[in-house]
Design an enzyme around this catalytic site. Structure first.
Site, PDB file in Angstrom:
ATOM      1  N   CYS A  88       6.239  -6.368   8.267  1.00 42.52           N
ATOM      2  CA  CYS A  88       7.333  -5.770   9.036  1.00 42.52           C
ATOM      3  C   CYS A  88       7.700  -6.708  10.177  1.00 42.52           C
ATOM      4  O   CYS A  88       6.825  -7.318  10.806  1.00 42.52           O
ATOM      5  CB  CYS A  88       6.903  -4.417   9.599  1.00 42.52           C
ATOM      6  SG  CYS A  88       8.226  -3.541  10.496  1.00 42.52           S
ATOM      7  N   GLU A  91       0.831  -1.199   0.000  1.00 43.25           N
ATOM      8  CA  GLU A  91       0.000   0.000   0.000  1.00 43.25           C
ATOM      9  C   GLU A  91       0.869   1.253   0.000  1.00 43.25           C
ATOM     10  O   GLU A  91       1.880   1.320   0.699  1.00 43.25           O
ATOM     11  CB  GLU A  91      -0.924  -0.008   1.218  1.00 43.25           C
ATOM     12  CG  GLU A  91      -1.872  -1.195   1.215  1.00 43.25           C
ATOM     13  CD  GLU A  91      -2.797  -1.259   2.414  1.00 43.25           C
ATOM     14  OE1 GLU A  91      -3.567  -2.228   2.496  1.00 43.25           O
ATOM     15  OE2 GLU A  91      -2.754  -0.331   3.267  1.00 43.25           O
ATOM     16  N   SER A 112      12.335   6.727   7.485  1.00 42.07           N
ATOM     17  CA  SER A 112      12.001   6.506   8.884  1.00 42.07           C
ATOM     18  C   SER A 112      12.613   5.206   9.382  1.00 42.07           C
ATOM     19  O   SER A 112      12.833   4.269   8.618  1.00 42.07           O
ATOM     20  CB  SER A 112      10.481   6.458   9.051  1.00 42.07           C
ATOM     21  OG  SER A 112      10.126   6.193  10.391  1.00 42.07           O
ATOM     22  N   CYS A 170       1.173  -0.564  15.729  1.00 43.39           N
ATOM     23  CA  CYS A 170       1.192  -0.481  14.264  1.00 43.39           C
ATOM     24  C   CYS A 170       0.480  -1.681  13.645  1.00 43.39           C
ATOM     25  O   CYS A 170       0.797  -2.839  13.955  1.00 43.39           O
ATOM     26  CB  CYS A 170       2.641  -0.413  13.779  1.00 43.39           C
ATOM     27  SG  CYS A 170       2.787  -0.307  11.973  1.00 43.39           S
ATOM     28  N   CYS A 201       3.765   8.520   0.413  1.00 44.83           N
ATOM     29  CA  CYS A 201       4.289   7.667   1.481  1.00 44.83           C
ATOM     30  C   CYS A 201       4.491   6.273   0.910  1.00 44.83           C
ATOM     31  O   CYS A 201       3.512   5.604   0.538  1.00 44.83           O
ATOM     32  CB  CYS A 201       3.312   7.645   2.649  1.00 44.83           C
ATOM     33  SG  CYS A 201       3.791   6.532   3.984  1.00 44.83           S
ATOM     34  N   CYS A 231       6.022  -3.518  16.340  1.00 45.87           N
ATOM     35  CA  CYS A 231       5.604  -2.384  17.165  1.00 45.87           C
ATOM     36  C   CYS A 231       4.129  -2.570  17.515  1.00 45.87           C
ATOM     37  O   CYS A 231       3.297  -2.819  16.640  1.00 45.87           O
ATOM     38  CB  CYS A 231       5.823  -1.068  16.427  1.00 45.87           C
ATOM     39  SG  CYS A 231       7.573  -0.697  16.121  1.00 45.87           S
ATOM     40  N   CYS A 257      -1.277   7.032   9.462  1.00 46.98           N
ATOM     41  CA  CYS A 257      -0.063   6.507  10.071  1.00 46.98           C
ATOM     42  C   CYS A 257      -0.379   5.296  10.944  1.00 46.98           C
ATOM     43  O   CYS A 257      -1.233   5.358  11.830  1.00 46.98           O
ATOM     44  CB  CYS A 257       0.579   7.603  10.919  1.00 46.98           C
ATOM     45  SG  CYS A 257       2.096   7.113  11.757  1.00 46.98           S
ATOM     46  N   GLY A 296       6.552  -1.573   6.511  1.00 47.08           N
ATOM     47  CA  GLY A 296       7.914  -2.051   6.666  1.00 47.08           C
ATOM     48  C   GLY A 296       8.828  -1.120   7.432  1.00 47.08           C
ATOM     49  O   GLY A 296       8.515   0.053   7.658  1.00 47.08           O
ATOM     50  N   GLU A 297       9.970  -1.652   7.832  1.00 47.10           N
ATOM     51  CA  GLU A 297      11.064  -0.906   8.461  1.00 47.10           C
ATOM     52  C   GLU A 297      12.108  -0.645   7.370  1.00 47.10           C
ATOM     53  O   GLU A 297      12.827  -1.552   6.929  1.00 47.10           O
ATOM     54  CB  GLU A 297      11.675  -1.725   9.607  1.00 47.10           C
ATOM     55  CG  GLU A 297      13.074  -1.325  10.032  1.00 47.10           C
ATOM     56  CD  GLU A 297      13.202   0.125  10.469  1.00 47.10           C
ATOM     57  OE1 GLU A 297      13.998   0.854   9.836  1.00 47.10           O
ATOM     58  OE2 GLU A 297      12.532   0.521  11.434  1.00 47.10           O
ATOM     59  N   SER A 321      11.487   6.902  14.965  1.00 45.79           N
ATOM     60  CA  SER A 321      10.270   6.685  15.747  1.00 45.79           C
ATOM     61  C   SER A 321      10.666   6.418  17.192  1.00 45.79           C
ATOM     62  O   SER A 321      11.138   5.327  17.513  1.00 45.79           O
ATOM     63  CB  SER A 321       9.475   5.502  15.176  1.00 45.79           C
ATOM     64  OG  SER A 321       8.999   5.810  13.887  1.00 45.79           O
ATOM     65  N   LEU A 322      10.470   7.404  18.044  1.00 47.91           N
ATOM     66  CA  LEU A 322      10.918   7.301  19.435  1.00 47.91           C
ATOM     67  C   LEU A 322       9.804   6.718  20.313  1.00 47.91           C
ATOM     68  O   LEU A 322       9.947   5.644  20.889  1.00 47.91           O
ATOM     69  CB  LEU A 322      11.342   8.679  19.935  1.00 47.91           C
ATOM     70  CG  LEU A 322      12.303   8.719  21.116  1.00 47.91           C
ATOM     71  CD1 LEU A 322      13.591   7.987  20.815  1.00 47.91           C
ATOM     72  CD2 LEU A 322      12.588  10.157  21.519  1.00 47.91           C
ATOM     73  N   ASN A 323       8.712   7.444  20.452  1.00 45.28           N
ATOM     74  CA  ASN A 323       7.450   6.935  21.005  1.00 45.28           C
ATOM     75  C   ASN A 323       7.467   6.550  22.478  1.00 45.28           C
ATOM     76  O   ASN A 323       6.439   6.088  23.001  1.00 45.28           O
ATOM     77  CB  ASN A 323       6.961   5.730  20.192  1.00 45.28           C
ATOM     78  CG  ASN A 323       6.817   6.058  18.723  1.00 45.28           C
ATOM     79  OD1 ASN A 323       6.392   7.144  18.370  1.00 45.28           O
ATOM     80  ND2 ASN A 323       7.205   5.139  17.868  1.00 45.28           N
TER      81      ASN A 323
END
Length: 428
Positions: free
Chosen positions: A157, A136, A239, A164, A150, A161, A381, A207-208, A261-263
């Site tokens: 992935c 996507e 990212s 996600c 994007c 996370c 997101c 994905g990462e 991505s800290l979060n």
């Protein structure tokens, strides 16, 4: 996704039930080096968008044609508003060269399966790959004249996370360079007339990206090529959830922007919601960024912070975040969590996001609050992908957060019950 419509504040604006967590050895078994891109063997069919320009030029030479033909082909693929997808669109190439391409080269790596239109104008493109997998891509127009695509870098992935939707899928496969690049090409081909120029690229889809670093570095280099797609390196953002060795390599080899991505502001929380932290903790991650960015001129990293109600959105979290990023040239994106069926979290209320933001900017940080886009089509997101029957497990919630999440769930249930009662009363 990054580079969505943003609200920016500086200091001046202030004036006036869970399954068992798998062991780390299993959790990170997928973090091996991705396979190299397919080589261009003489006489075989090649995927043109899988080559950077030097590779394309060498391949054209190996087929007995002049380097000038390679540049004309490159501009047909990426420049001159052509974005060729079939051989008839290769205008200006001589007959023999076009015949050779027909016999030995492929122009398309993706097939459009569907395009979904969100109520806010966002578009979600579903692409089919050669093996039947689906990825996507999201195109986000903005009234300011900036339109962002994007792109995805993997099918699924491996990072798991917890907030996600893509992470529920597990890793299915890495995307090739061509499959990544063509998402940006399709965005321009399909939507340039409607939205104007596609100006920004963010590697924040499925994905990462740094888990597929070879193909991501190559794809981003093609995107910023001055004779090709001509994106500014400052407007191509990659990212990562925090793969430290790959971050080092990216910062040393690429001039594109980096978003981390800290979060979370503690290892306890980040170990839970982002299991990669068990391998590369906050101290190692932020220490690496301080050291590497010191070597780059006028470079700032973006920190992404998805705000989860009752988990990472307290006043103490905001104060810890200020301390964590101190000494790192950065901008911070605060992102409201976008709910989906694969997660137990809820979004932080708007007023609490503003309170959190104000604490950050009082310390001089540049902060953006990112607005959700495309959420009614699962295009926002953290909402991309389709996990199917097999899903990675949800991890055990730390005891101190179990009550908070339970309260949130009961509150949501109570709201639904009241809503149902009102609707039923109205119908009666």
């Amino acid at each position: 996704m990054a580079a969505l419509p943003l609200l920016r504040w500086g200091a001046s604006s202030l004036r006036g039930g869970h399954s068992y967590a798998p062991p780390s050895s299993r959790l990170f078994s997928a973090l091996r080096r991705p396979p190299a891109a397919a080589r261009c063997e003489p006489g075989s069919r090649v995927m043109l968008k899988g080559m950077d320009y030097p590779e394309l030029e060498n391949w054209v030479r190996s087929q007995g044609f002049r380097p000038g033909q390679a540049m004309m082909l490159w501009k047909c693929l990426y420049g001159n508003n052509v974005w060729a997808h079939c051989y008839d669109e290769l205008a200006g190439l001589n007959k023999d060269f076009r015949k050779m391409l027909t016999d030995h080269a492929d122009l398309k790596a993706l097939t459009v399966k569907d395009i979904l239109n969100a109520s806010d104008g966002t578009r979600k493109i579903l692409f089919s790959l050669e093996d039947g997998s689906v990825i996507e891509t999201v195109v986000i127009p903005c009234t300011s004249g900036r339109t962002t695509v994007c792109v995805s870098s993997q099918v699924g992935c491996a990072m798991n996370c917890q907030f996600c939707f893509t992470g529920r899928m597990g890793l299915r496969k890495h995307l090739s360079t061509a499959e990544i690049v063509e998402q940006a090409v399709f965005a321009r081909r399909l939507f340039s007339d409607e939205f104007g120029s596609i100006t920004n690229v963010v590697f924040m889809g499925m994905g990462e990206p740094l888990h597929n670093i070879d193909n991501v570095l190559k794809a981003s280099a093609i995107m910023v090529d001055e004779q090709g797609l001509q994106f500014s390196p400052r407007k191509v953002t990659v990212s990562t959830s925090g793969l430290v060795p790959q971050i080092k390599r990216f910062l040393q080899e690429s001039n594109c922007a980096l978003a981390v991505s800290l979060n979370a502001t503690t290892d306890e929380v980040r170990n839970w919601i982002m299991p990669i932290n068990r391998k590369y903790n906050l101290s190692l991650l932020l220490g690496t960024l301080r050291e590497e960015i010191r070597l780059k001129k006028k470079y700032k990293v973006f920190f992404e912070y998805v705000m989860l109600a009752g988990v990472n959105d307290s006043v103490d979290d905001a104060k810890r975040l200020v301390d964590l990023v101190r000494g790192i040239p950065c901008k911070i994106n605060l992102i409201s969590f976008n709910p989906h069926s694969g997660s137990q979290f809820k979004p932080t209320p708007d007023e609490k996001i503003i309170e959190f933001r104000n604490i950050l900017i009082q310390d001089g940080l540049v902060v953006f609050v990112r607005l959700s886009r495309g959420d009614d089509q699962m295009a926002a997101c953290g909402q991309l992908g389709e996990p199917g029957d097999y899903q990675l497990p949800l991890l055990r919630v730390p005891e101190k957060f179990q009550v908070a999440l339970t309260d949130i769930c009961w509150g949501a249930l109570a709201t639904r019950v009241v809503t149902f009662a009102v609707v039923k009363s109205t119908l009666n």
